[in-house]
Design a protein around this motif. Structure first.
Motif, PDB file in Angstrom:
ATOM      1  N   ILE A 193       0.854  -1.194   0.000  1.00  0.00           N
ATOM      2  CA  ILE A 193       0.000   0.000   0.000  1.00  0.00           C
ATOM      3  C   ILE A 193       0.885   1.237   0.000  1.00  0.00           C
ATOM      4  CG2 ILE A 193      -1.775   1.284   1.243  1.00  0.00           C
ATOM      5  CD1 ILE A 193      -2.574  -1.386   2.582  1.00  0.00           C
ATOM      6  N   LEU A 194       0.596   2.154  -0.919  1.00  0.00           N
ATOM      7  CA  LEU A 194       1.290   3.434  -0.960  1.00  0.00           C
ATOM      8  C   LEU A 194       0.314   4.523  -0.533  1.00  0.00           C
ATOM      9  CD1 LEU A 194       3.100   3.093  -4.416  1.00  0.00           C
ATOM     10  CD2 LEU A 194       4.036   2.599  -2.150  1.00  0.00           C
ATOM     11  N   VAL A 195       0.731   5.410   0.349  1.00  0.00           N
ATOM     12  CA  VAL A 195      -0.139   6.493   0.808  1.00  0.00           C
ATOM     13  C   VAL A 195       0.582   7.822   0.649  1.00  0.00           C
ATOM     14  CG1 VAL A 195      -1.407   5.055   2.445  1.00  0.00           C
ATOM     15  CG2 VAL A 195       0.627   6.292   3.203  1.00  0.00           C
ATOM     16  N   ASP A 196      -0.210   8.865   0.525  1.00  0.00           N
ATOM     17  CA  ASP A 196       0.325  10.218   0.433  1.00  0.00           C
ATOM     18  C   ASP A 196      -0.685  11.167   1.070  1.00  0.00           C
ATOM     19  OD1 ASP A 196       1.815  12.441  -0.181  1.00  0.00           O
ATOM     20  OD2 ASP A 196       1.071  12.592  -2.239  1.00  0.00           O
ATOM     21  N   GLY A 197      -0.246  11.958   2.019  1.00  0.00           N
ATOM     22  CA  GLY A 197      -1.156  12.882   2.687  1.00  0.00           C
ATOM     23  C   GLY A 197      -0.692  13.171   4.109  1.00  0.00           C
ATOM     24  N   GLU A 198      -1.396  14.103   4.747  1.00  0.00           N
ATOM     25  CA  GLU A 198      -1.051  14.492   6.111  1.00  0.00           C
ATOM     26  C   GLU A 198      -1.821  13.637   7.123  1.00  0.00           C
ATOM     27  OE1 GLU A 198      -1.752  18.624   6.742  1.00  0.00           O
ATOM     28  OE2 GLU A 198      -0.909  19.221   4.805  1.00  0.00           O
ATOM     29  N   LYS A 199      -1.118  13.203   8.167  1.00  0.00           N
ATOM     30  CA  LYS A 199      -1.737  12.493   9.288  1.00  0.00           C
ATOM     31  C   LYS A 199      -2.676  11.390   8.807  1.00  0.00           C
ATOM     32  CE  LYS A 199      -1.534  16.541  12.324  1.00  0.00           C
ATOM     33  NZ  LYS A 199      -2.314  17.501  13.148  1.00  0.00           N
ATOM     34  N   VAL A 200      -2.119  10.458   8.041  1.00  0.00           N
ATOM     35  CA  VAL A 200      -2.912   9.363   7.478  1.00  0.00           C
ATOM     36  C   VAL A 200      -3.316   8.395   8.586  1.00  0.00           C
ATOM     37  CG1 VAL A 200      -2.935   7.494   5.791  1.00  0.00           C
ATOM     38  CG2 VAL A 200      -1.654   9.599   5.309  1.00  0.00           C
ATOM     39  N   PRO A 201      -4.610   8.047   8.699  1.00  0.00           N
ATOM     40  CA  PRO A 201      -5.038   7.066   9.714  1.00  0.00           C
ATOM     41  C   PRO A 201      -4.318   5.738   9.529  1.00  0.00           C
ATOM     42  CG  PRO A 201      -6.935   8.209   8.791  1.00  0.00           C
ATOM     43  CD  PRO A 201      -5.755   8.613   7.961  1.00  0.00           C
ATOM     44  N   PRO A 202      -4.139   4.980  10.587  1.00  0.00           N
ATOM     45  CA  PRO A 202      -3.396   3.721  10.488  1.00  0.00           C
ATOM     46  C   PRO A 202      -4.178   2.667   9.711  1.00  0.00           C
ATOM     47  CG  PRO A 202      -4.365   3.947  12.664  1.00  0.00           C
ATOM     48  CD  PRO A 202      -4.608   5.243  11.968  1.00  0.00           C
TER      49      PRO A 202
ATOM     50  N   GLY B  91     -18.868 -14.076   1.888  1.00  0.00           N
ATOM     51  CA  GLY B  91     -17.574 -14.733   1.780  1.00  0.00           C
ATOM     52  C   GLY B  91     -16.397 -13.801   1.979  1.00  0.00           C
ATOM     53  N   ILE B  92     -16.659 -12.612   2.538  1.00  0.00           N
ATOM     54  CA  ILE B  92     -15.590 -11.636   2.775  1.00  0.00           C
ATOM     55  C   ILE B  92     -15.171 -11.763   4.242  1.00  0.00           C
ATOM     56  CG2 ILE B  92     -14.936  -9.203   2.651  1.00  0.00           C
ATOM     57  CD1 ILE B  92     -17.245  -8.804   0.672  1.00  0.00           C
ATOM     58  N   LYS B  93     -14.076 -12.424   4.484  1.00  0.00           N
ATOM     59  CA  LYS B  93     -13.659 -12.699   5.861  1.00  0.00           C
ATOM     60  C   LYS B  93     -12.607 -11.709   6.362  1.00  0.00           C
ATOM     61  CE  LYS B  93     -14.694 -17.615   5.417  1.00  0.00           C
ATOM     62  NZ  LYS B  93     -14.157 -18.997   5.503  1.00  0.00           N
ATOM     63  N   ARG B  94     -11.781 -11.210   5.480  1.00  0.00           N
ATOM     64  CA  ARG B  94     -10.778 -10.220   5.885  1.00  0.00           C
ATOM     65  C   ARG B  94     -10.664  -9.168   4.775  1.00  0.00           C
ATOM     66  NH1 ARG B  94      -7.925 -14.952   4.764  1.00  0.00           N
ATOM     67  NH2 ARG B  94      -6.534 -14.814   2.940  1.00  0.00           N
ATOM     68  N   PRO B  95     -10.260  -7.972   5.129  1.00  0.00           N
ATOM     69  CA  PRO B  95     -10.223  -6.892   4.140  1.00  0.00           C
ATOM     70  C   PRO B  95      -9.095  -7.064   3.131  1.00  0.00           C
ATOM     71  CG  PRO B  95      -9.408  -6.113   6.260  1.00  0.00           C
ATOM     72  CD  PRO B  95      -9.932  -7.502   6.483  1.00  0.00           C
ATOM     73  N   THR B  96      -9.339  -6.560   1.930  1.00  0.00           N
ATOM     74  CA  THR B  96      -8.300  -6.509   0.899  1.00  0.00           C
ATOM     75  C   THR B  96      -7.395  -5.299   1.178  1.00  0.00           C
ATOM     76  OG1 THR B  96      -9.683  -5.133  -0.528  1.00  0.00           O
ATOM     77  CG2 THR B  96      -9.874  -7.529  -0.785  1.00  0.00           C
ATOM     78  N   PRO B  97      -6.256  -5.192   0.503  1.00  0.00           N
ATOM     79  CA  PRO B  97      -5.344  -4.065   0.786  1.00  0.00           C
ATOM     80  C   PRO B  97      -5.996  -2.689   0.674  1.00  0.00           C
ATOM     81  CG  PRO B  97      -4.185  -5.726  -0.466  1.00  0.00           C
ATOM     82  CD  PRO B  97      -5.605  -6.192  -0.372  1.00  0.00           C
ATOM     83  N   ILE B  98      -6.836  -2.472  -0.337  1.00  0.00           N
ATOM     84  CA  ILE B  98      -7.472  -1.156  -0.462  1.00  0.00           C
ATOM     85  C   ILE B  98      -8.444  -0.919   0.694  1.00  0.00           C
ATOM     86  CG2 ILE B  98      -9.319  -2.037  -1.950  1.00  0.00           C
ATOM     87  CD1 ILE B  98      -7.705   1.456  -2.130  1.00  0.00           C
ATOM     88  N   GLN B  99      -9.044  -1.996   1.216  1.00  0.00           N
ATOM     89  CA  GLN B  99      -9.961  -1.863   2.352  1.00  0.00           C
ATOM     90  C   GLN B  99      -9.201  -1.676   3.662  1.00  0.00           C
ATOM     91  OE1 GLN B  99     -12.126  -5.490   1.896  1.00  0.00           O
ATOM     92  NE2 GLN B  99     -13.331  -4.752   0.149  1.00  0.00           N
ATOM     93  N   VAL B 100      -8.039  -2.283   3.781  1.00  0.00           N
ATOM     94  CA  VAL B 100      -7.225  -2.155   4.995  1.00  0.00           C
ATOM     95  C   VAL B 100      -6.919  -0.690   5.282  1.00  0.00           C
ATOM     96  CG1 VAL B 100      -4.905  -2.573   5.915  1.00  0.00           C
ATOM     97  CG2 VAL B 100      -6.219  -4.466   4.976  1.00  0.00           C
ATOM     98  N   GLN B 101      -6.574   0.058   4.244  1.00  0.00           N
ATOM     99  CA  GLN B 101      -6.233   1.467   4.443  1.00  0.00           C
ATOM    100  C   GLN B 101      -7.389   2.399   4.088  1.00  0.00           C
ATOM    101  OE1 GLN B 101      -2.923   3.135   5.541  1.00  0.00           O
ATOM    102  NE2 GLN B 101      -4.817   4.243   5.971  1.00  0.00           N
TER     103      GLN B 101
END
Length: 660
Positions: free
Chosen positions: A205-214, A236-246
């Motif tokens: 995951i790549l992020v850009d911005g100020e004070k990004v939530p964990p 059937g969605i048991k755990r989040p995908t990378p885009i959902q994680v962030q």
């Protein structure tokens, strides 16, 4: 003597008259000293015009002289910069040569020299400074300058669609993002930035911005209600995908967001959950009544995608209601369907969420059937398409109806750099969440490219359908090809349906429904079905025509290989396909480590040695990897569309637009 006295008296009288005349003349002369000669009006105007012309000419000459001086100084600075860049990027021709080039680059215009330098002198110095450079380096320097110029011109977004006209007119700029009551768990809040970066690196995951939530690794830790967790589990969605994680923590925090992830990665759930949680919180504070709402709106470029997104949002809302939470009402507002059935639920009960196409919701807002007094959340699905020509003006009309600051989210698998830069400039402290390169193909799709002659394509299609079991999706560029292939497959006994923009909405809905339920084995479609539509069981996508723009190819093959499953994409190419599109396809296959057919390997890449000019790989405008911005076909197409739209406006034909 009487005669003499009379004569003397007469002389004195004449002398006194002469003296009086002289006195009057002297008095008049004294008055004339302060007298201005009368000049006729016409003459005065002529003299005034001459005076102004002389003054204006002087000012104009001064301004022209100052402009030329400024241009000369700017050219000198640019020449010095180019020479310095050339020297620093040279492959190393010896210390002495570098020093000579540096002295040449400094030249008479260097500090301490008072003599002004002409453009001819600057050109000679640049030529001397680059004398020891090889042709490839010089070519890259010139290409870099040209690309900077073209990119600056091309990156001018036609319409500021993310701000209302009132905000633009008043210069209103919000400085702080919206605040919400959601907070991540304490152990996530206590994580250091280094710990967050390690977790993001693990998920690519790549992020850009100020004070990004964990980033948060599970839905339960995102503090979602139990019915919502049960609804995800049922899908059937048991755990989040990378885009959902962030992405979900960012959206739940109230931050503006730009989400980029490959097709089938769960973007719809990422922007649907925060909208539902916002609506649930507002409903529990104060229930909505008839005529009120919505609290948030999701805009989609096509009716089919809007219906699919509506089904997802409505699914979660119904699960929440069955779990004991207040009822959340969602309304689908798209063209081609009865307007009254869309308006009635809003006016009778009120609505919490609206999923719509831009044309229909704009019409409802204009006629005051819907208002955005309470709305504080808007998401543009396939955001690059929504900000592009055709939709941008409709989106801006919608933005004009917001009465307060709102949270804005943009999501797409392909997000050109110009829209990323524009959104970063307009949104309020936005967070960019990128999973993989913007415009990259899904790695779960096996891409196959076959050379098929134009006249043999429709016959070879039957053989190609044998590669995998159904369902299969076939994409074409033209509506006529869709109809021809549909008729041909029906004659051959294949259960097939077709959709394109020329069909009635009821027929399009029925075709999608039959295909999703497995009643029909093959769907033939134009690009109307290429973006966003989710067919989880599709194993094979066939590109009957290679699209002109590589981003459309990425969206097409993204209909398979979804949710971690593997799929196959077969593309027909021949001599009718533009070489720039073939080069883009070649580089996309190489990036995804797929097999590149000999016909593509044989293509000469004129820009191969310039892959890394200015740190940009491929085209900085459209994202294609096989060409540079200097020969980007999309720039010409965009320019033609702008000119066409202007002509349409003058002809009062309504301009060009997308699905309504």
């Amino acid at each position: 003597m009487p005669g003499t006295s009379v004569k003397l008296y007469g002389r004195r009288k004449e002398e006194s008259a002469a003296a009086g005349k002289d006195a009057r003349l002297e008095a008049l002369a004294g008055e004339d000293e302060g007298y201005d000669e009368y000049i006729p009006l016409k003459e005065r105007r002529r003299r005034e015009a001459e005076r102004r012309a002389g003054k204006l000419g002087k000012n104009r000459r001064d301004r022209e002289r100052a402009r030329l001086e400024q241009e000369r100084e700017e050219d000198e600075r640019m020449a010095s910069k180019r020479a310095a860049a050339a020297i620093s990027s040279a492959a190393g021709d010896g210390e002495g040569g570098g020093e000579d080039a540096a002295e040449a680059a400094a030249g008479p215009g260097a500090e301490g020299s008072k003599k002004p330098r002409t453009l001819l002198e600057a050109a000679k110095e640049l030529k001397k400074a680059t004398a020891n450079l090889d042709a490839g380096t010089i070519k890259q320097m010139r290409a870099k300058e040209e690309e900077h110029r073209m990119l600056k011109e091309a990156n001018q977004v036609q319409t500021n669609a993310l701000m209302s006209a009132a905000e633009v007119a008043k210069g209103t700029r919000y400085t702080e993002a919206l605040t919400t009551s959601w907070r991540p768990p304490k152990y996530y809040r206590d994580m250091t930035e280094e710990d967050c970066d390690k977790l993001r690196e693990k998920w690519s995951i790549l992020v850009d911005g100020e004070k990004v939530p964990p980033p948060i690794k599970s839905f339960r830790e995102m503090k979602l209600p139990d019915p919502m967790l049960a609804a995800l589990e049922a899908k059937g969605i048991k755990r989040p995908t990378p885009i959902q994680v962030q992405g979900v923590p960012v959206a739940l925090s109230g931050r503006d967001m730009i989400g980029i992830a490959f097709t089938g990665s769960g973007k719809t759930v990422t922007f649907s959950i925060p909208l539902i949680m916002l609506a649930l919180e507002e409903e529990m504070k104060l229930p909505v009544v008839g005529g009120e709402g919505p609290f948030g709106v999701i805009l989609c470029p096509s009716r089919e995608l809007a219906r699919q997104t509506f089904d997802v949002v409505d699914y979660f809302c119904k699960h929440l209601h069955r779990g004991g939470f207040p009822e959340l009402r969602t309304v689908l507002c798209i063209g081609g369907e009865d307007k009254r059935s869309q308006i009635d639920p809003i006016q009778r009960q009120g609505v919490h969420c609206i999923v719509a196409t831009p044309g229909r919701i704009s019409d409802l807002l204009h006629t005051h059937k819907v208002h955005f007094d309470l709305c504080k959340y808007i998401c543009l699905d396939e955001g690059d398409r929504m900000l592009d020509m055709g939709f941008d003006e409709e989106v801006q009309k919608i933005m004009n109806h917001f009465k307060q600051q709102r949270q804005t989210l943009l999501f797409s698998a392909t997000m050109p750099q110009k829209f990323q830069d524009f959104a970063k400039d307009v949104l309020v402290k936005p967070v960019l969440v990128n999973v993989g390169r913007a415009g990259a193909a899904n790695l779960d799709v096996i891409q196959e490219v076959e050379y098929v002659k134009q006249e043999a394509k429709i016959v070879y299609l039957l053989e190609c359908l044998q590669k995998t079991a159904p369902p299969v999706c076939i994409f074409c560029e033209k509506k006529q090809d869709v109809d021809d292939i549909h008729e041909y497959l029906l004659l051959k006994g294949v259960d097939a349906v077709s959709i394109h923009g020329g069909k009635e909405q009821e027929e399009r809905n029925e075709a999608i429904k039959l295909f999703k339920e497995g009643v029909k084995d093959v769907l033939i479609a134009t690009d109307i079905a290429a973006k966003g539509l989710d067919f989880p069981d599709i194993q094979h996508v066939i590109n009957f025509d290679m699209p002109d723009e590589i981003e459309n190819y990425v969206h097409r093959i993204g209909r398979t290989g979804r949710c971690g499953k593997t799929g196959v994409a077969t593309t027909f190419i021949n001599k009718m396909v533009e070489e720039s599109a073939l080069l883009d396809l070649k580089h996309l296959l190489m990036e995804a480590q797929q097999r590149v057919p000999p016909v593509l390997m044989a293509l000469e890449d004129p820009d191969q040695e310039m892959d890394e000019v200015d740190g940009v790989k491929g085209c900085a405008f459209c994202g294609g990897l096989g060409h540079r911005i200097t020969n980007c076909p999309k720039i010409d197409k965009t320019a033609s569309q702008k000119a066409g739209a202007q002509r349409d406006v003058l002809a009062d034909t309504g301009g060009y637009g997308g699905d309504w």
